[in-house]
Scaffold this motif. Structure first.
Motif, PDB file in Angstrom:
ATOM      1  N   TYR A  54       0.856  -1.188   0.000  1.00  0.00           N
ATOM      2  CA  TYR A  54       0.000   0.000   0.000  1.00  0.00           C
ATOM      3  C   TYR A  54       0.892   1.238   0.000  1.00  0.00           C
ATOM      4  O   TYR A  54       1.924   1.277   0.687  1.00  0.00           O
ATOM      5  N   ARG A  55       0.482   2.286  -0.780  1.00  0.00           N
ATOM      6  CA  ARG A  55       1.223   3.543  -0.868  1.00  0.00           C
ATOM      7  C   ARG A  55       0.267   4.703  -0.631  1.00  0.00           C
ATOM      8  O   ARG A  55      -0.743   4.833  -1.332  1.00  0.00           O
ATOM      9  N   SER A  56       0.602   5.547   0.327  1.00  0.00           N
ATOM     10  CA  SER A  56      -0.334   6.584   0.746  1.00  0.00           C
ATOM     11  C   SER A  56      -0.418   7.746  -0.226  1.00  0.00           C
ATOM     12  O   SER A  56      -1.470   8.398  -0.331  1.00  0.00           O
ATOM     13  N   VAL A  57       0.664   8.065  -0.946  1.00  0.00           N
ATOM     14  CA  VAL A  57       0.702   9.280  -1.750  1.00  0.00           C
ATOM     15  C   VAL A  57      -0.333   9.283  -2.866  1.00  0.00           C
ATOM     16  O   VAL A  57      -0.796  10.336  -3.302  1.00  0.00           O
ATOM     17  N   ASN A  58      -0.721   8.090  -3.331  1.00  0.00           N
ATOM     18  CA  ASN A  58      -1.747   8.000  -4.383  1.00  0.00           C
ATOM     19  C   ASN A  58      -2.824   6.970  -4.042  1.00  0.00           C
ATOM     20  O   ASN A  58      -3.519   6.500  -4.950  1.00  0.00           O
ATOM     21  N   ASN A  59      -2.921   6.648  -2.742  1.00  0.00           N
ATOM     22  CA  ASN A  59      -3.864   5.605  -2.321  1.00  0.00           C
ATOM     23  C   ASN A  59      -3.678   4.364  -3.190  1.00  0.00           C
ATOM     24  O   ASN A  59      -4.631   3.740  -3.644  1.00  0.00           O
ATOM     25  N   GLY A  60      -2.430   4.026  -3.414  1.00  0.00           N
ATOM     26  CA  GLY A  60      -2.092   2.950  -4.347  1.00  0.00           C
ATOM     27  C   GLY A  60      -2.043   1.591  -3.685  1.00  0.00           C
ATOM     28  O   GLY A  60      -1.736   1.451  -2.495  1.00  0.00           O
ATOM     29  N   PHE A  61      -2.314   0.595  -4.496  1.00  0.00           N
ATOM     30  CA  PHE A  61      -2.291  -0.791  -4.042  1.00  0.00           C
ATOM     31  C   PHE A  61      -1.627  -1.641  -5.111  1.00  0.00           C
ATOM     32  O   PHE A  61      -1.853  -1.441  -6.314  1.00  0.00           O
ATOM     33  N   ALA A  62      -0.786  -2.560  -4.692  1.00  0.00           N
ATOM     34  CA  ALA A  62      -0.127  -3.470  -5.624  1.00  0.00           C
ATOM     35  C   ALA A  62      -0.036  -4.844  -5.006  1.00  0.00           C
ATOM     36  O   ALA A  62       0.154  -4.986  -3.795  1.00  0.00           O
ATOM     37  N   GLN A 110       3.812 -16.114 -13.036  1.00  0.00           N
ATOM     38  CA  GLN A 110       4.031 -14.821 -12.408  1.00  0.00           C
ATOM     39  C   GLN A 110       2.857 -13.916 -12.761  1.00  0.00           C
ATOM     40  O   GLN A 110       2.403 -13.891 -13.902  1.00  0.00           O
ATOM     41  N   GLY A 111       2.376 -13.170 -11.794  1.00  0.00           N
ATOM     42  CA  GLY A 111       1.296 -12.230 -12.052  1.00  0.00           C
ATOM     43  C   GLY A 111       1.386 -11.040 -11.125  1.00  0.00           C
ATOM     44  O   GLY A 111       1.937 -11.133 -10.019  1.00  0.00           O
ATOM     45  N   ASP A 112       0.874  -9.911 -11.572  1.00  0.00           N
ATOM     46  CA  ASP A 112       0.867  -8.722 -10.725  1.00  0.00           C
ATOM     47  C   ASP A 112      -0.301  -7.826 -11.103  1.00  0.00           C
ATOM     48  O   ASP A 112      -0.806  -7.865 -12.239  1.00  0.00           O
ATOM     49  N   PHE A 113      -0.728  -7.031 -10.150  1.00  0.00           N
ATOM     50  CA  PHE A 113      -1.791  -6.046 -10.349  1.00  0.00           C
ATOM     51  C   PHE A 113      -1.450  -4.819  -9.523  1.00  0.00           C
ATOM     52  O   PHE A 113      -0.989  -4.940  -8.379  1.00  0.00           O
ATOM     53  N   GLN A 115      -2.078  -4.708 -15.088  1.00  0.00           N
ATOM     54  CA  GLN A 115      -1.863  -6.086 -14.656  1.00  0.00           C
ATOM     55  C   GLN A 115      -1.074  -6.834 -15.721  1.00  0.00           C
ATOM     56  O   GLN A 115      -1.174  -6.563 -16.922  1.00  0.00           O
ATOM     57  N   ASN A 116      -0.233  -7.767 -15.253  1.00  0.00           N
ATOM     58  CA  ASN A 116       0.609  -8.590 -16.122  1.00  0.00           C
ATOM     59  C   ASN A 116       0.542 -10.036 -15.648  1.00  0.00           C
ATOM     60  O   ASN A 116       0.476 -10.304 -14.446  1.00  0.00           O
ATOM     61  N   HIS A 117       0.594 -10.950 -16.599  1.00  0.00           N
ATOM     62  CA  HIS A 117       0.604 -12.379 -16.295  1.00  0.00           C
ATOM     63  C   HIS A 117       1.593 -13.062 -17.229  1.00  0.00           C
ATOM     64  O   HIS A 117       1.679 -12.720 -18.415  1.00  0.00           O
TER      65      HIS A 117
END
Length: 722
Positions: free
Chosen positions: A187-195, A212-215, A237-239
């Motif tokens: 979680y990143r506060s500067v942009n309310n980001g989530f990964a 491998q996957g990411d969002f 997102q990548n897979h």
């Protein structure tokens, strides 16, 4: 026909080499301890350098463990490299930064993703190569600045960035099955980001299957004064799935990957990304033989890219579509001829196919009645062949020389404006007629050469001097973007300045003569202190800069130049430095070390006397690192000087100096890893030196300013291994 002949030649050469009765040679028994220099920042550890000049002393290698701290703070792979001296990032979308090495950016660098050359299929370079792999799925990164060996760089005049996914894993013994993996969330506060990201492997001693996957998603980030910076939101997102087989020193693997980006805002562009979908295949083979090693791959990627206006830039409508295909192969042989001599030879093919069209808008008198074709049936084919000889003359002296040829063919079909009827308000009608009347086919025959010498008089010192002649042919947009109107020209350009750009059929390839010297010192044991310094100089003949073509006035009443790509002579020089010194070691408190780095670059157009565009001002970092068991922390001060050497032709804006303080920490407990950090602790409000022109602010206020940097960012992450 040409490709078939080349593929046949490569296959024949491969067969002959595999049949040659050459015995593997052993080294001469001399072991040189490489000097390891640590960059300051989240990527705080480099892997030991190999004992060979194929990886020069100026190179930096980051393993997966080195990139994890930075991956907790950002989803942009280019940002992982930003802590290496001399490496910076042109600000773009949230996952699409454009890397810079010693003043050379983007297409001037050789960027390989799993050995594949991937082109930006976008007039604004919104989908650069590094955007196709997330930081959380990096296995290894190699960054070569200064002089790059011909075996690791073609069709480029700057350095090389090589990013590889995690290597396939196998069970240690026959009859067993390996199951392993990990899942991460941040979680990143500067942009309310989530990964989030995950990977899993199931393998025997011979077969391996990996996923491998990411969002990741982020809203518009907040500047230091609390202002939300419009058009900085993103989602991606990548897979990827890899099937691998190994047997007796041979490794064969096939990776298929897909990417989906539904939206990505660009504060410094007139357009936004509203879709980027890509699918790729990458077949790799590595083999060890009595005569040496072979490393080869065949790859293909197709990208469907769309641009429009997100909510921050509305009301407006202007669809822009792109379809790009990259395909090619590479084959490289590493042959130890004697105990002291190693020869490397290789051959590569890279083909780029590109269609860039802007669909007509029903009922629009300006964007209709026909589709606008910016690039139609665009094609850029490159065949490269190199040879390289490395010799270890003694325990202290090693040399490397190499030559390379890259032949580049480029072409496009006829283009089409929205409206074929010429008028004062429709200059593109005549521009299209003039463009279509010309021969579009071009061929460049480029030659590169590299010479490196390394002197290692002791365990604690090493010196390396290098020279290279490197060549890059223009990309398709630099040659073939033909629209001369204000609206059409402002849709082409990856510089984040709001200006218009027109291609030039008569562009020549850039030719850079690079000289660099790298010196590295450490205490004999390499545990107390390290220092590395690299001054460099580059003279570039036919550097692709710009000339004034005209001006246009946009809907906000602002006047912007229309610029045409043109060849000029240019020079760049500078120095990079980094170091580390242990200051305290106690059993109770652990080890404390001071880390530092410094970078300066100066770029000038020798024909006009103007500064080169987007040159990073002097900058540096100093930090204190603590290591205690499974705990690691770093507090650092990042200092950036005022940007006053700007390019007047592009109306580049100055930026004031600033200082940021950052802190990060990580802790590993059993199968858990915790990451925590704060960037810009004091919430400093500052402007990004390479952020470009804040178009979204200008659109709302008709006032020009640079893009502000992110404010305080508190981030946290958790990784679970299984």
């Amino acid at each position: 026909m040409l490709r078939n002949r080349l593929l046949g030649s490569v296959a024949m050469a491969t067969g002959l080499l595999m049949a040659m009765p050459i015995h593997a040679q052993q080294n001469d028994g001399v072991t040189l301890r490489p000097i390891i220099v640590t960059p300051v920042g989240p990527a705080a550890t480099t892997a030991p350098q190999v004992d060979g000049l194929e990886t020069p002393l100026s190179a930096t290698t980051l393993q997966r463990t080195d990139t994890k701290p930075e991956a907790a703070a950002s989803s942009d792979t280019a940002s992982v490299l930003g802590n290496i001296p001399g490496v910076n990032v042109y600000s773009a979308g949230g996952v699409s930064g454009l890397p810079v090495i010693d003043g050379f950016a983007d297409d001037r660098l050789n960027i390989l993703i799993d050995g594949a050359s991937i082109s930006s299929a976008c007039a604004n370079h919104m989908n650069p190569p590094l955007s196709y792999i997330a930081p959380l799925n990096i296995g290894k990164v190699e960054v070569l600045s200064g002089v790059t060996p011909v075996s690791k760089g073609g069709d480029s005049i700057g350095g090389t960035i090589i990013v590889d996914r995690q290597a396939p894993q196998f069970a240690a013994t026959k009859g067993t099955v390996l199951t392993t993996g990990e899942v991460s969330a941040f979680y990143r506060s500067v942009n309310n980001g989530f990964a989030t990201a995950g990977n899993a492997t199931v393998a025997t001693d011979k077969f391996s299957v990996n996923y491998q996957g990411d969002f990741s998603r982020g809203e518009n980030y907040r500047a230091g004064n609390g202002e939300k910076i419009r058009s900085t939101l993103y989602e991606t997102q990548n897979h990827a799935a890899t099937l691998a087989y190994r047997h007796d020193g041979q490794l064969l693997s096939l990776t298929t990957a897909i990417q989906h980006i539904p939206y990505q805002g660009y504060a410094n562009q007139r357009m936004d990304m509203v879709g980027n979908d890509a699918v790729s295949l990458n077949l790799k083979y590595k083999g060890e033989f009595a005569w040496g090693t072979m490393d080869s791959r065949i790859y293909w990627q197709q990208t469907r890219h769309e641009m429009e206006f997100l909510a921050d830039k509305q009301p407006a409508q202007m669809p822009m579509d792109t379809k790009g295909t990259d395909l090619g192969y590479s084959v490289k042989f590493d042959i130890p001829l004697t105990r002291a001599d190693t020869v490397r030879v290789g051959n590569e093919l890279h083909s780029q196919l590109l269609d860039d069209w802007w669909p007509a808008i029903a009922g629009s008198t300006m964007m209709g009645p026909n589709d606008y074709w910016n690039i139609r049936d665009g094609r850029r084919d490159r065949i490269g062949t190199f040879g390289e000889w490395e010799r270890k003359w003694s325990s202290s002296w090693t040399t490397l020389v190499g030559v390379r040829n890259d032949t580049v063919w480029s072409n496009t079909g006829d283009v089409q404006p929205y409206n074929p009827v010429p008028s004062m308000m429709n200059p593109n009608a005549n521009a299209a007629t003039a463009f279509n009347a010309k021969d579009h086919a071009r061929r460049d025959v480029n030659f590169d050469a590299t010479a490196l010498v390394r002197y290692t008089p002791s365990l604690g010192s090493s010196y390396e001097l290098g020279y290279s002649r490197k060549t890059r042919s223009p990309n398709l947009y630099e040659r073939y973007a033909w629209g001369t109107g204000g609206m059409s020209s402002s849709m082409t350009g990856w510089f984040g300045d709001g200006n218009g750009y027109v291609g030039n059929l008569d562009l020549k390839p850039e030719v850079a003569n690079n000289i660099s010297f790298t010196a590295a010192w450490s205490d004999p044991a390499g545990k107390k202190w390290e220092l590395k310094v690299k001054p460099y100089y580059s003279y570039v003949a036919d550097f692709i800069d710009v000339n004034r073509y005209g001006t246009f006035t946009d809907k906000n009443g602002g006047t912007f130049p229309i610029l045409q790509f043109a060849n000029h002579n240019a020079r760049l020089y500078g120095v990079d430095a980094s170091g580390r010194v242990k200051v305290l070691e106690r059993a109770r408190w652990g080890e404390f070390a001071l880390l530092g780095q410094f970078a300066y670059v100066n770029g000038k157009n020798l024909d006009t006397g103007d500064n080169l565009y987007h040159i990073m001002p002097v900058n540096g970092r100093i930090g204190l690192e603590q290591k205690l068991g499974d705990w690691t922390s770093l507090v650092e001060t990042q200092m950036v000087g005022a940007k006053s050497n700007v390019q007047s032709l592009r109306l580049e804006q100055t930026t004031p100096a600033y200082t940021l303080v950052n802190w990060r920490a990580s802790y590993t407990w059993k199968n858990l890893r915790f990451d925590l950090g704060v960037e810009n602790i004091f919430d400093k409000n500052y402007a990004l030196p390479l952020g470009g022109f804040d178009y979204t602010y200008y659109k709302a206020t008709s006032t020009r300013r640079p893009v502000p940097g992110p404010g305080r960012n508190v981030y946290a992450g958790l990784t679970v291994k299984f």
